[in-house]
Scaffold this motif. Structure first.
Motif, mmCIF file in Angstrom:
data_model
loop_
_atom_site.group_PDB
_atom_site.id
_atom_site.type_symbol
_atom_site.label_atom_id
_atom_site.label_comp_id
_atom_site.label_asym_id
_atom_site.label_seq_id
_atom_site.Cartn_x
_atom_site.Cartn_y
_atom_site.Cartn_z
ATOM 1 N N LEU A 163 -1.423 3.621 -6.850
ATOM 2 C CA LEU A 163 -2.384 2.842 -6.065
ATOM 3 C C LEU A 163 -1.679 2.038 -4.977
ATOM 4 O O LEU A 163 -2.191 1.908 -3.858
ATOM 5 C CB LEU A 163 -3.177 1.911 -6.992
ATOM 6 C CG LEU A 163 -4.218 1.010 -6.312
ATOM 7 C CD1 LEU A 163 -5.222 1.833 -5.520
ATOM 8 C CD2 LEU A 163 -4.933 0.153 -7.365
ATOM 9 N N VAL A 164 -0.507 1.505 -5.294
ATOM 10 C CA VAL A 164 0.267 0.782 -4.278
ATOM 11 C C VAL A 164 0.589 1.702 -3.098
ATOM 12 O O VAL A 164 0.465 1.314 -1.934
ATOM 13 C CB VAL A 164 1.560 0.204 -4.883
ATOM 14 C CG1 VAL A 164 2.495 -0.293 -3.774
ATOM 15 C CG2 VAL A 164 1.251 -0.931 -5.852
ATOM 16 N N THR A 188 -3.716 14.323 -8.632
ATOM 17 C CA THR A 188 -4.399 14.115 -9.904
ATOM 18 C C THR A 188 -4.464 12.640 -10.248
ATOM 19 O O THR A 188 -5.511 12.135 -10.696
ATOM 20 C CB THR A 188 -3.676 14.880 -11.030
ATOM 21 O OG1 THR A 188 -3.695 16.273 -10.736
ATOM 22 C CG2 THR A 188 -4.359 14.639 -12.367
ATOM 23 N N HIS A 189 -3.358 11.917 -10.035
ATOM 24 C CA HIS A 189 -3.352 10.473 -10.287
ATOM 25 C C HIS A 189 -4.375 9.767 -9.402
ATOM 26 O O HIS A 189 -5.115 8.886 -9.878
ATOM 27 C CB HIS A 189 -1.958 9.893 -10.029
ATOM 28 C CG HIS A 189 -0.986 10.102 -11.148
ATOM 29 N ND1 HIS A 189 -1.240 9.714 -12.446
ATOM 30 C CD2 HIS A 189 0.258 10.649 -11.163
ATOM 31 C CE1 HIS A 189 -0.206 10.005 -13.211
ATOM 32 N NE2 HIS A 189 0.718 10.580 -12.456
ATOM 33 N N VAL A 190 -4.418 10.128 -8.133
ATOM 34 C CA VAL A 190 -5.360 9.490 -7.209
ATOM 35 C C VAL A 190 -6.794 9.745 -7.651
ATOM 36 O O VAL A 190 -7.629 8.830 -7.653
ATOM 37 C CB VAL A 190 -5.142 9.997 -5.768
ATOM 38 C CG1 VAL A 190 -6.256 9.479 -4.848
ATOM 39 C CG2 VAL A 190 -3.785 9.547 -5.236
ATOM 40 N N SER A 191 -7.094 10.962 -8.053
ATOM 41 C CA SER A 191 -8.442 11.298 -8.508
ATOM 42 C C SER A 191 -8.823 10.490 -9.751
ATOM 43 O O SER A 191 -9.960 10.001 -9.866
ATOM 44 C CB SER A 191 -8.539 12.794 -8.809
ATOM 45 O OG SER A 191 -8.342 13.562 -7.642
ATOM 46 N N VAL A 207 -8.646 -0.938 -0.031
ATOM 47 C CA VAL A 207 -9.238 -2.273 -0.144
ATOM 48 C C VAL A 207 -8.875 -2.895 -1.494
ATOM 49 O O VAL A 207 -8.470 -4.063 -1.567
ATOM 50 C CB VAL A 207 -10.771 -2.197 0.013
ATOM 51 C CG1 VAL A 207 -11.397 -3.559 -0.240
ATOM 52 C CG2 VAL A 207 -11.132 -1.709 1.408
ATOM 53 N N LEU A 208 -8.996 -2.114 -2.557
ATOM 54 C CA LEU A 208 -8.679 -2.623 -3.892
ATOM 55 C C LEU A 208 -7.214 -3.024 -3.995
ATOM 56 O O LEU A 208 -6.883 -4.075 -4.570
ATOM 57 C CB LEU A 208 -9.002 -1.562 -4.948
ATOM 58 C CG LEU A 208 -8.665 -1.918 -6.404
ATOM 59 C CD1 LEU A 208 -9.464 -3.130 -6.853
ATOM 60 C CD2 LEU A 208 -8.936 -0.722 -7.320
ATOM 61 N N TYR A 210 -5.243 -4.097 -1.639
ATOM 62 C CA TYR A 210 -5.033 -5.357 -0.921
ATOM 63 C C TYR A 210 -5.677 -6.534 -1.652
ATOM 64 O O TYR A 210 -5.059 -7.581 -1.851
ATOM 65 C CB TYR A 210 -5.618 -5.256 0.485
ATOM 66 C CG TYR A 210 -4.725 -4.566 1.483
ATOM 67 C CD1 TYR A 210 -3.484 -5.085 1.816
ATOM 68 C CD2 TYR A 210 -5.128 -3.383 2.114
ATOM 69 C CE1 TYR A 210 -2.666 -4.454 2.740
ATOM 70 C CE2 TYR A 210 -4.315 -2.742 3.035
ATOM 71 C CZ TYR A 210 -3.090 -3.286 3.345
ATOM 72 O OH TYR A 210 -2.279 -2.657 4.258
ATOM 73 N N GLU A 211 -6.941 -6.365 -2.057
ATOM 74 C CA GLU A 211 -7.675 -7.481 -2.648
ATOM 75 C C GLU A 211 -7.077 -7.923 -3.978
ATOM 76 O O GLU A 211 -7.136 -9.096 -4.332
ATOM 77 C CB GLU A 211 -9.136 -7.090 -2.854
ATOM 78 C CG GLU A 211 -9.932 -6.972 -1.561
ATOM 79 C CD GLU A 211 -11.400 -6.682 -1.835
ATOM 80 O OE1 GLU A 211 -11.674 -5.971 -2.820
ATOM 81 O OE2 GLU A 211 -12.239 -7.168 -1.077
ATOM 82 N N SER A 212 -6.533 -6.979 -4.727
ATOM 83 C CA SER A 212 -5.987 -7.299 -6.045
ATOM 84 C C SER A 212 -4.582 -7.873 -5.960
ATOM 85 O O SER A 212 -4.023 -8.308 -6.969
ATOM 86 C CB SER A 212 -5.975 -6.045 -6.922
ATOM 87 O OG SER A 212 -5.113 -5.066 -6.357
ATOM 88 N N GLY A 213 -3.997 -7.848 -4.763
ATOM 89 C CA GLY A 213 -2.651 -8.380 -4.597
ATOM 90 C C GLY A 213 -1.550 -7.392 -4.909
ATOM 91 O O GLY A 213 -0.365 -7.759 -4.892
ATOM 92 N N LEU A 214 -1.903 -6.137 -5.190
ATOM 93 C CA LEU A 214 -0.864 -5.129 -5.441
ATOM 94 C C LEU A 214 -0.039 -4.872 -4.187
ATOM 95 O O LEU A 214 1.128 -4.481 -4.265
ATOM 96 C CB LEU A 214 -1.503 -3.814 -5.911
ATOM 97 C CG LEU A 214 -2.068 -3.811 -7.334
ATOM 98 C CD1 LEU A 214 -2.668 -2.452 -7.637
ATOM 99 C CD2 LEU A 214 -0.979 -4.143 -8.352
#
Length: 220
Positions: A163-164, A188-191, A207-208, A210-214
């Motif tokens: 995700l990062v 596969t991981h992204v899906s 968006v997730l 950035y918003e989560s701080g990752l």
């Protein structure tokens, strides 16, 4: 054949985009619109694969049109590419939330415009070009709505790492190279991440992230 609608209040821009896209054997322009209301009408009638949507238009701007298109189950097959400038960061942030699948600046290179249409028509999101990475970094600071961090609880440590990389704007191939995975494994991981956090596409994953701080705004 990829079917495209052009929505821009400047006829010269629409004409240029049409000439460029219709020179490609796999792309056809099926409609044009000069306002937000007209864009909705044309898109509902033609049900294109992709709509190039200007932000600033009369009679309902591109943001409103994008929100209404994404919210319409009957238009689930239509993807939106927002056409913008760096000076409109606050509008782009809203477009991300509205569900746009890609972003372009009006002076983008012709090859990049064509690539954008193909990438988005294939169901992916346009996040990999350098121009889009810079744009996302700029608008990330204006994404101020809190995120439900419980959405991340279901992710494995490896999925968080992936995700990062999605948040950085990397493609599946680039993620694989960065994390020593095959492109297929990265895909596969992204899906799986999209399924777990109920994201519509990769833009929402950005968006997730950035918003989560990752990932922090401006981080490369």
């Amino acid at each position: 054949m990829i079917r495209v609608v052009l929505a821009d209040d400047q006829g010269l821009i629409r004409g240029g985009f049409r000439a460029l896209l219709e020179a490609e054997p796999d792309i056809t322009v099926v409609g044009e619109a000069a306002s937000g209301a007209e864009a909705l009408s044309v898109i509902r009638r033609e049900r294109p694969d992709v709509a190039l949507m200007d932000i600033r238009m009369p009679d309902g701007d591109g943001l409103e049109a994008t929100e209404r298109i994404v919210a319409d189950p009957g238009l689930a097959g239509t993807r939106i590419i927002v056409v913008t400038t760096f000076e409109l960061d606050e509008y782009v942030a809203q477009a991300i939330r509205a569900g746009a699948s890609g972003f372009l600046v009006k002076d983008t290179e012709p090859t990049e415009l064509i690539r954008a249409v193909r990438v988005v028509a294939a169901g992916d999101a346009l996040l990999s070009p350098g121009v889009t990475r810079r744009l996302l970094s700029q608008v990330a600071g204006s994404l101020r709505e809190p995120v439900d961090e419980r959405a991340l609880d279901a992710l494995t440590p490896r999925e968080r790492e992936v995700l990062v990389q999605v948040g950085r704007g990397l493609t599946n191939e680039e993620i694989g190279a960065e994390l020593f995975l095959s492109p297929l494994t990265a895909k596969t991981h992204v899906s799986r991440i999209m399924s777990k956090v109920q994201a519509r596409d990769r833009v929402q994953l950005v968006v997730l992230a950035y918003e989560s701080g990752l990932i922090a705004p401006g981080e490369s």
